[in-house]
Design a protein around this motif. Sequence first.
Motif, PDB file in Angstrom:
ATOM      1  N   PRO A 174      -5.190   4.477  -9.688  1.00 33.36           N
ATOM      2  CA  PRO A 174      -6.512   4.626  -9.086  1.00 33.36           C
ATOM      3  C   PRO A 174      -6.890   3.465  -8.150  1.00 33.36           C
ATOM      4  CG  PRO A 174      -6.769   3.748 -11.269  1.00 33.36           C
ATOM      5  CD  PRO A 174      -5.279   3.919 -11.035  1.00 33.36           C
ATOM      6  N   PHE A 175      -5.932   2.969  -7.395  1.00 32.54           N
ATOM      7  CA  PHE A 175      -6.176   1.867  -6.465  1.00 32.54           C
ATOM      8  C   PHE A 175      -5.336   2.090  -5.221  1.00 32.54           C
ATOM      9  CE2 PHE A 175      -3.307   0.668  -9.923  1.00 32.54           C
ATOM     10  CZ  PHE A 175      -2.127   0.400  -9.246  1.00 32.54           C
ATOM     11  N   ARG A 176      -5.582   1.299  -4.147  1.00 40.02           N
ATOM     12  CA  ARG A 176      -4.919   1.519  -2.860  1.00 40.02           C
ATOM     13  C   ARG A 176      -3.837   0.495  -2.527  1.00 40.02           C
ATOM     14  NH1 ARG A 176      -8.332   4.777   1.049  1.00 40.02           N
ATOM     15  NH2 ARG A 176      -6.235   4.936   1.857  1.00 40.02           N
ATOM     16  N   GLN A 177      -3.884  -0.683  -3.177  1.00 39.11           N
ATOM     17  CA  GLN A 177      -2.885  -1.722  -2.933  1.00 39.11           C
ATOM     18  C   GLN A 177      -2.569  -2.443  -4.239  1.00 39.11           C
ATOM     19  OE1 GLN A 177      -3.233  -4.172   0.753  1.00 39.11           O
ATOM     20  NE2 GLN A 177      -5.293  -3.319   0.824  1.00 39.11           N
ATOM     21  N   GLY A 192       0.845  -1.191   0.000  1.00 35.38           N
ATOM     22  CA  GLY A 192       0.000   0.000   0.000  1.00 35.38           C
ATOM     23  C   GLY A 192       0.879   1.239   0.000  1.00 35.38           C
ATOM     24  N   LEU A 193       0.517   2.231   0.769  1.00 35.76           N
ATOM     25  CA  LEU A 193       1.272   3.494   0.859  1.00 35.76           C
ATOM     26  C   LEU A 193       1.391   4.171  -0.495  1.00 35.76           C
ATOM     27  CD1 LEU A 193       4.206   2.216   3.114  1.00 35.76           C
ATOM     28  CD2 LEU A 193       2.125   3.389   3.866  1.00 35.76           C
ATOM     29  N   ILE A 194       0.363   4.044  -1.319  1.00 37.68           N
ATOM     30  CA  ILE A 194       0.448   4.570  -2.674  1.00 37.68           C
ATOM     31  C   ILE A 194      -0.637   5.604  -2.969  1.00 37.68           C
ATOM     32  CG2 ILE A 194       1.656   2.582  -3.628  1.00 37.68           C
ATOM     33  CD1 ILE A 194      -1.004   1.470  -4.576  1.00 37.68           C
ATOM     34  N   ASP A 195      -1.290   6.111  -1.934  1.00 36.59           N
ATOM     35  CA  ASP A 195      -2.361   7.087  -2.149  1.00 36.59           C
ATOM     36  C   ASP A 195      -1.869   8.342  -2.866  1.00 36.59           C
ATOM     37  OD1 ASP A 195      -4.063   5.345  -0.904  1.00 36.59           O
ATOM     38  OD2 ASP A 195      -4.174   6.465   0.964  1.00 36.59           O
ATOM     39  N   ASP A 196      -0.612   8.718  -2.659  1.00 37.71           N
ATOM     40  CA  ASP A 196      -0.075   9.932  -3.277  1.00 37.71           C
ATOM     41  C   ASP A 196       0.662   9.654  -4.581  1.00 37.71           C
ATOM     42  OD1 ASP A 196       2.048   8.574  -2.126  1.00 37.71           O
ATOM     43  OD2 ASP A 196       3.046  10.382  -1.423  1.00 37.71           O
ATOM     44  N   PRO A 240      -9.049  -1.825  -4.342  1.00 44.27           N
ATOM     45  CA  PRO A 240      -9.503  -0.448  -4.170  1.00 44.27           C
ATOM     46  C   PRO A 240      -9.597   0.027  -2.719  1.00 44.27           C
ATOM     47  CG  PRO A 240     -11.371  -1.850  -4.628  1.00 44.27           C
ATOM     48  CD  PRO A 240     -10.137  -2.719  -4.709  1.00 44.27           C
ATOM     49  N   THR A 241      -9.387  -0.867  -1.754  1.00 42.24           N
ATOM     50  CA  THR A 241      -9.514  -0.485  -0.342  1.00 42.24           C
ATOM     51  C   THR A 241      -8.247  -0.864   0.422  1.00 42.24           C
ATOM     52  OG1 THR A 241     -10.385  -2.584   0.480  1.00 42.24           O
ATOM     53  CG2 THR A 241     -11.988  -1.058  -0.485  1.00 42.24           C
ATOM     54  N   ASP A 242      -8.227  -0.553   1.696  1.00 43.62           N
ATOM     55  CA  ASP A 242      -7.109  -0.941   2.557  1.00 43.62           C
ATOM     56  C   ASP A 242      -7.290  -2.326   3.169  1.00 43.62           C
ATOM     57  OD1 ASP A 242      -5.609   1.379   2.245  1.00 43.62           O
ATOM     58  OD2 ASP A 242      -6.738   2.427   3.795  1.00 43.62           O
ATOM     59  N   THR A 243      -8.440  -2.962   2.965  1.00 40.51           N
ATOM     60  CA  THR A 243      -8.734  -4.230   3.628  1.00 40.51           C
ATOM     61  C   THR A 243      -7.991  -5.416   3.034  1.00 40.51           C
ATOM     62  OG1 THR A 243     -10.636  -4.702   2.225  1.00 40.51           O
ATOM     63  CG2 THR A 243     -11.053  -3.439   4.250  1.00 40.51           C
ATOM     64  N   GLY A 244      -7.722  -5.371   1.732  1.00 39.64           N
ATOM     65  CA  GLY A 244      -7.035  -6.484   1.071  1.00 39.64           C
ATOM     66  C   GLY A 244      -7.927  -7.662   0.778  1.00 39.64           C
ATOM     67  N   THR A 245      -9.228  -7.443   0.718  1.00 43.45           N
ATOM     68  CA  THR A 245     -10.161  -8.546   0.498  1.00 43.45           C
ATOM     69  C   THR A 245     -10.745  -8.592  -0.911  1.00 43.45           C
ATOM     70  OG1 THR A 245     -11.974  -7.205   1.360  1.00 43.45           O
ATOM     71  CG2 THR A 245     -10.838  -8.643   2.928  1.00 43.45           C
ATOM     72  N   ASN A 246     -10.445  -7.604  -1.737  1.00 48.61           N
ATOM     73  CA  ASN A 246     -11.078  -7.520  -3.057  1.00 48.61           C
ATOM     74  C   ASN A 246     -10.082  -7.340  -4.188  1.00 48.61           C
ATOM     75  OD1 ASN A 246     -13.893  -7.581  -2.186  1.00 48.61           O
ATOM     76  ND2 ASN A 246     -13.435  -5.628  -1.235  1.00 48.61           N
ATOM     77  N   PHE A 247      -8.975  -8.082  -4.174  1.00 50.75           N
ATOM     78  CA  PHE A 247      -7.994  -7.966  -5.251  1.00 50.75           C
ATOM     79  C   PHE A 247      -8.565  -8.488  -6.554  1.00 50.75           C
ATOM     80  CE2 PHE A 247      -4.966  -7.393  -1.850  1.00 50.75           C
ATOM     81  CZ  PHE A 247      -4.053  -6.512  -2.415  1.00 50.75           C
ATOM     82  N   VAL A 248      -8.299  -7.763  -7.636  1.00 52.28           N
ATOM     83  CA  VAL A 248      -8.705  -8.164  -8.982  1.00 52.28           C
ATOM     84  C   VAL A 248      -7.517  -7.963  -9.918  1.00 52.28           C
ATOM     85  CG1 VAL A 248     -11.154  -7.641  -8.643  1.00 52.28           C
ATOM     86  CG2 VAL A 248      -9.611  -5.857  -9.495  1.00 52.28           C
ATOM     87  N   ILE A 249      -7.539  -8.624 -11.060  1.00 46.52           N
ATOM     88  CA  ILE A 249      -6.458  -8.491 -12.041  1.00 46.52           C
ATOM     89  C   ILE A 249      -6.571  -7.130 -12.722  1.00 46.52           C
ATOM     90  CG2 ILE A 249      -5.488  -9.406 -14.182  1.00 46.52           C
ATOM     91  CD1 ILE A 249      -6.525 -12.165 -13.295  1.00 46.52           C
TER      92      ILE A 249
END
Length: 107
Positions: free
Chosen positions: A81-84, A23-27, A50-59
Amino acid sequence: MALSIASLPSLVVTTSGSSNAVGLIDDAYGITLYVTTTFTSTSVTVQVEPTDTGTNFVILQSGGSNVVITSGTATVISPVPFRQIRLATNTNEATEKTVVLTKAFLI
């Protein structure tokens, strides 16, 4: 405004074929993946969340095609345009593989 470059934690693909999430990529204006290692797998895809939870990774796709990395390349993703971000292979790896990450951000 100018761009500055900063190191991010590396993505380490384990023998099970998936990497840690970074993560750490918001900026981040852009992210570069430096692939200096050779993978056993024939397909190493970039996955994003798209979130910080790490539960919805997509290709990650670009132009309707999966973003796939190969050895000996530097792949730039911009905008971010993503968080992780993480990597996944289509087979197990013989040994751990490390991919270096940097981000470009506006100052």
